[in-house]
Structures are given as structure tokens and as C-alpha cells.
Scaffold this motif. Structure first.
Motif, PDB file in Angstrom:
ATOM      1  N   LEU A 161       0.632  -0.666  -0.120  1.00 19.30           N
ATOM      2  CA  LEU A 161       0.263   0.077  -0.306  1.00 19.30           C
ATOM      3  C   LEU A 161       1.063   1.432  -0.037  1.00 19.30           C
ATOM      4  O   LEU A 161       2.029   1.272   0.371  1.00 19.30           O
ATOM      5  N   SER A 162       0.288   2.266  -0.802  1.00 19.48           N
ATOM      6  CA  SER A 162       0.597   3.326  -0.042  1.00 19.48           C
ATOM      7  C   SER A 162       1.020   4.785   0.738  1.00 19.48           C
ATOM      8  O   SER A 162       0.026   3.578   2.133  1.00 19.48           O
ATOM      9  N   TYR A 163       1.896   5.368   0.979  1.00 16.55           N
ATOM     10  CA  TYR A 163       1.990   5.425   2.551  1.00 16.55           C
ATOM     11  C   TYR A 163       2.419   6.480   2.489  1.00 16.55           C
ATOM     12  O   TYR A 163       2.740   7.467   1.999  1.00 16.55           O
ATOM     13  N   CYS A 164       2.414   7.549   3.844  1.00 13.54           N
ATOM     14  CA  CYS A 164       3.410   8.739   4.200  1.00 13.54           C
ATOM     15  C   CYS A 164       3.240   8.488   5.576  1.00 13.54           C
ATOM     16  O   CYS A 164       3.225   7.574   6.140  1.00 13.54           O
ATOM     17  N   ILE A 165       4.946   9.586   6.185  1.00 17.10           N
ATOM     18  CA  ILE A 165       4.855   9.677   7.406  1.00 17.10           C
ATOM     19  C   ILE A 165       4.907  11.353   8.230  1.00 17.10           C
ATOM     20  O   ILE A 165       4.772  12.201   7.247  1.00 17.10           O
ATOM     21  N   GLU A 166       4.439  11.320   8.904  1.00 18.50           N
ATOM     22  CA  GLU A 166       3.592  12.006   9.718  1.00 18.50           C
ATOM     23  C   GLU A 166       4.036  11.672  11.116  1.00 18.50           C
ATOM     24  O   GLU A 166       3.657  11.227  11.663  1.00 18.50           O
ATOM     25  N   ASN A 167       5.011  12.756  11.760  1.00 15.12           N
ATOM     26  CA  ASN A 167       4.578  13.413  13.615  1.00 15.12           C
ATOM     27  C   ASN A 167       5.021  11.734  13.611  1.00 15.12           C
ATOM     28  O   ASN A 167       4.442  11.351  14.850  1.00 15.12           O
ATOM     29  N   ASP A 168       6.183  10.916  13.166  1.00 18.92           N
ATOM     30  CA  ASP A 168       7.105   9.384  13.155  1.00 18.92           C
ATOM     31  C   ASP A 168       5.714   9.188  13.548  1.00 18.92           C
ATOM     32  O   ASP A 168       5.452   7.280  14.172  1.00 18.92           O
ATOM     33  N   ALA A 169       4.992   8.501  12.579  1.00 15.29           N
ATOM     34  CA  ALA A 169       4.148   7.460  11.647  1.00 15.29           C
ATOM     35  C   ALA A 169       4.074   7.145  10.983  1.00 15.29           C
ATOM     36  O   ALA A 169       4.149   8.063  10.127  1.00 15.29           O
ATOM     37  N   ILE A 170       3.291   6.247  10.616  1.00 10.68           N
ATOM     38  CA  ILE A 170       2.936   6.027   9.197  1.00 10.68           C
ATOM     39  C   ILE A 170       1.116   6.257   9.060  1.00 10.68           C
ATOM     40  O   ILE A 170       0.902   5.614  10.254  1.00 10.68           O
ATOM     41  N   TYR A 171       0.984   6.928   7.542  1.00 10.95           N
ATOM     42  CA  TYR A 171      -0.313   6.293   7.453  1.00 10.95           C
ATOM     43  C   TYR A 171      -0.568   5.973   6.262  1.00 10.95           C
ATOM     44  O   TYR A 171       0.018   6.200   5.327  1.00 10.95           O
ATOM     45  N   PHE A 172      -2.151   5.815   5.958  1.00  9.95           N
ATOM     46  CA  PHE A 172      -2.365   4.757   4.900  1.00  9.95           C
ATOM     47  C   PHE A 172      -3.965   4.707   4.624  1.00  9.95           C
ATOM     48  O   PHE A 172      -4.443   5.807   5.651  1.00  9.95           O
ATOM     49  N   HIS A 173      -4.247   5.039   3.385  1.00  4.81           N
ATOM     50  CA  HIS A 173      -5.769   5.277   3.198  1.00  4.81           C
ATOM     51  C   HIS A 173      -6.698   3.947   2.711  1.00  4.81           C
ATOM     52  O   HIS A 173      -5.287   3.298   2.452  1.00  4.81           O
ATOM     53  N   CYS A 174      -7.405   3.678   3.066  1.00  4.43           N
ATOM     54  CA  CYS A 174      -7.652   2.754   2.401  1.00  4.43           C
ATOM     55  C   CYS A 174      -8.973   3.095   2.280  1.00  4.43           C
ATOM     56  O   CYS A 174     -10.043   3.748   2.570  1.00  4.43           O
ATOM     57  N   ALA A 175     -10.652   1.953   1.741  1.00  6.36           N
ATOM     58  CA  ALA A 175     -11.406   1.861   1.603  1.00  6.36           C
ATOM     59  C   ALA A 175     -12.809   1.760   2.742  1.00  6.36           C
ATOM     60  O   ALA A 175     -11.660   1.457   3.866  1.00  6.36           O
ATOM     61  N   VAL A 176     -13.596   2.032   2.808  1.00  7.42           N
ATOM     62  CA  VAL A 176     -14.356   1.644   4.379  1.00  7.42           C
ATOM     63  C   VAL A 176     -14.366   0.587   5.008  1.00  7.42           C
ATOM     64  O   VAL A 176     -15.318  -0.184   5.761  1.00  7.42           O
ATOM     65  N   GLU A 177     -14.543  -0.889   3.867  1.00  8.50           N
ATOM     66  CA  GLU A 177     -14.445  -2.084   4.403  1.00  8.50           C
ATOM     67  C   GLU A 177     -13.546  -2.851   3.354  1.00  8.50           C
ATOM     68  O   GLU A 177     -13.052  -2.504   2.536  1.00  8.50           O
ATOM     69  N   GLY A 178     -13.200  -4.056   4.270  1.00  2.00           N
ATOM     70  CA  GLY A 178     -12.701  -5.327   3.293  1.00  2.00           C
ATOM     71  C   GLY A 178     -11.291  -6.119   4.410  1.00  2.00           C
ATOM     72  O   GLY A 178     -11.762  -5.662   6.125  1.00  2.00           O
ATOM     73  N   HIS A 179     -10.591  -7.029   4.072  1.00  3.75           N
ATOM     74  CA  HIS A 179      -9.865  -7.904   4.264  1.00  3.75           C
ATOM     75  C   HIS A 179      -9.009  -7.545   4.963  1.00  3.75           C
ATOM     76  O   HIS A 179      -8.899  -8.073   7.397  1.00  3.75           O
ATOM     77  N   LYS A 180      -8.437  -5.915   5.354  1.00  6.46           N
ATOM     78  CA  LYS A 180      -7.182  -5.680   6.019  1.00  6.46           C
ATOM     79  C   LYS A 180      -7.852  -5.022   6.956  1.00  6.46           C
ATOM     80  O   LYS A 180      -7.863  -5.205   8.308  1.00  6.46           O
ATOM     81  N   LEU A 181      -9.138  -4.864   6.779  1.00  2.00           N
ATOM     82  CA  LEU A 181      -9.726  -3.492   8.240  1.00  2.00           C
ATOM     83  C   LEU A 181     -11.075  -5.240   8.814  1.00  2.00           C
ATOM     84  O   LEU A 181     -10.453  -4.908  10.320  1.00  2.00           O
ATOM     85  N   ASN A 182     -10.861  -6.296   8.368  1.00  2.00           N
ATOM     86  CA  ASN A 182     -11.472  -6.755   9.324  1.00  2.00           C
ATOM     87  C   ASN A 182     -10.307  -7.722  10.076  1.00  2.00           C
ATOM     88  O   ASN A 182     -10.122  -7.715  11.344  1.00  2.00           O
ATOM     89  N   ASN A 183      -8.819  -7.912   9.390  1.00  2.73           N
ATOM     90  CA  ASN A 183      -7.433  -7.736  10.501  1.00  2.73           C
ATOM     91  C   ASN A 183      -7.553  -7.349  11.689  1.00  2.73           C
ATOM     92  O   ASN A 183      -7.550  -7.394  13.129  1.00  2.73           O
ATOM     93  N   ILE A 184      -7.300  -5.932  11.112  1.00  2.54           N
ATOM     94  CA  ILE A 184      -7.193  -4.905  12.161  1.00  2.54           C
ATOM     95  C   ILE A 184      -7.995  -4.784  13.422  1.00  2.54           C
ATOM     96  O   ILE A 184      -8.120  -4.557  14.343  1.00  2.54           O
ATOM     97  N   ALA A 185      -9.320  -4.752  12.865  1.00  2.58           N
ATOM     98  CA  ALA A 185     -10.701  -4.812  13.700  1.00  2.58           C
ATOM     99  C   ALA A 185     -10.291  -6.040  15.106  1.00  2.58           C
ATOM    100  O   ALA A 185     -10.395  -6.036  16.303  1.00  2.58           O
ATOM    101  N   ALA A 186      -9.666  -7.045  14.375  1.00  2.00           N
ATOM    102  CA  ALA A 186      -9.388  -8.276  15.162  1.00  2.00           C
ATOM    103  C   ALA A 186      -7.943  -8.294  16.275  1.00  2.00           C
ATOM    104  O   ALA A 186      -8.378  -8.248  17.375  1.00  2.00           O
ATOM    105  N   ASP A 187      -7.659  -8.003  15.568  1.00  2.00           N
ATOM    106  CA  ASP A 187      -5.821  -7.811  16.517  1.00  2.00           C
ATOM    107  C   ASP A 187      -4.838  -5.909  15.610  1.00  2.00           C
ATOM    108  O   ASP A 187      -5.040  -5.999  14.183  1.00  2.00           O
ATOM    109  N   THR A 188      -4.868  -5.497  16.518  1.00  2.00           N
ATOM    110  CA  THR A 188      -4.436  -4.220  16.127  1.00  2.00           C
ATOM    111  C   THR A 188      -3.275  -4.157  15.674  1.00  2.00           C
ATOM    112  O   THR A 188      -1.963  -3.063  15.024  1.00  2.00           O
ATOM    113  N   ARG A 189      -2.212  -4.980  16.189  1.00  2.00           N
ATOM    114  CA  ARG A 189      -0.787  -5.431  16.057  1.00  2.00           C
ATOM    115  C   ARG A 189      -0.621  -5.508  13.931  1.00  2.00           C
ATOM    116  O   ARG A 189      -1.239  -5.923  13.819  1.00  2.00           O
TER     117      ARG A 189
END
Length: 154
Positions: free
Chosen positions: A43-71
Motif C-alpha cells: 500500500l501507499s503510505y506517508c510519514i507524519e509525526n513519527d507515524a505511518i499513515y495509509f488510506h483505504c476503502a471503508v471495508e475489506g480484509h485488512k480492516l477485518n484483521n485490524i478490528a481483530a488485532d491492531t498489532r
């Protein structure tokens, strides 16, 4: 969780690792689902304030996984060169461990503008209009950097 490098002589300084992150074109976000199944996606990303940011759609596999475990783990590979006669490769890479959390409002806007500045700087005005038009169809996540490890063979 921090893991020691097996080849310590290839470790990068924090500044060298940050430079690879800043010039990287894309990264691989790795998540784990509630069933324990790993999942990695570029995925595309940027760095702001010592964090990685990315954008995505409002639903999908990675979102389901992040909901289950934020690590998550996030990997960026910099310059590479295959050395066929040496059966080796020159490389540079950075792996980040952290937690992914959705961001909103001003932080979401700043992250989207950061992505715009990184990938479409010459189209800033129309990019801001695009952000506004797609706002409701876009989620933005922040990966807080808990651990960072850079490694290179040069």
C-alpha cells in the motif's frame, strides 16, 4: 516486540532507516486475522509525526484483521541489486512494528494531504478537491511506531 538482528553489522541507524521510509514508494502492511491467518498487502503510505499513515476503502480484509488485532508489521524495501556472480543481493529495508488505529477529522485530513504531497504534489489543487469528494468513502489509519529495525547489505 523487538527482535535482535542476527547480522548486527548490517543494522542501520535510526536516521538511515528513516530515510528509507521517507523515500519508499510503497510498503507491505502485514496483519493477522481472528483465525490466526497472516495477510500482507502492498500500500501507499506517508510519514507524519513519527507515524505511518495509509488510506483505504471503508471495508475489506485488512480492516477485518485490524478490528481483530491492531498489532501490525510494516515493511519498506529500498534500493536492491541482485549480485548473480556472488549469489547475493545488495538491499536496504526497514521493518516497523506497531498498532494500527483509525484516525478522524483533522488528523485524517493531514494524513490525506501528506499522501497527496508525496504522490501527487504537482496536482495539489485538484487533489484537495478529490479528497473532499471521496471523504466518506475513505478511511485513514495510523501505525504508531513501537519498534523499528533497519538492515542493509551494501
Amino acid at each position: 516486540m523487538h527482535h535482535e538482528l542476527r547480522r548486527n553489522e548490517r543494522a542501520l541507524t535510526e536516521m538511515e532507516a528513516r530515510a528509507i521510509l521517507e523515500r519508499g514508494e510503497y510498503g507491505i502492511l502485514s496483519t493477522c486475522g481472528s483465525d490466526g491467518q497472516p495477510y500482507g498487502i502492498p500500500l501507499s503510505y506517508c510519514i507524519e509525526n513519527d507515524a505511518i499513515y495509509f488510506h483505504c476503502a471503508v471495508e475489506g480484509h485488512k480492516l477485518n484483521n485490524i478490528a481483530a488485532d491492531t498489532r501490525v508489521s510494516f515493511c519498506v524495501v529500498g534500493k536492491t541489486e541482485v549480485l548473480p556472480d556472488q549469489f547475493a543481493t545488495r538491499y536496504e529495508s526497514v521493518v516497523i512494528s506497531g498498532r494500527a488505529t483509525e484516525v478522524y477529522n483533522e488528523e485524517k485530513q493531514r494524513a490525506l494531504e501528506g499522501l497527496l504531497a508525496k504522490y501527487s504534489r504537482e496536482f495539489l489543487s485538484s487533489g484537495l478537491d478529490y479528497i473532499k469528494a471521496k471523504w466518506a468513502l475513505t478511511k485513514v489509519f495510523k501505525v504508531s511506531i513501537e519498534d523499528q529495525c533497519g538492515k542493509a547489505r551494501r
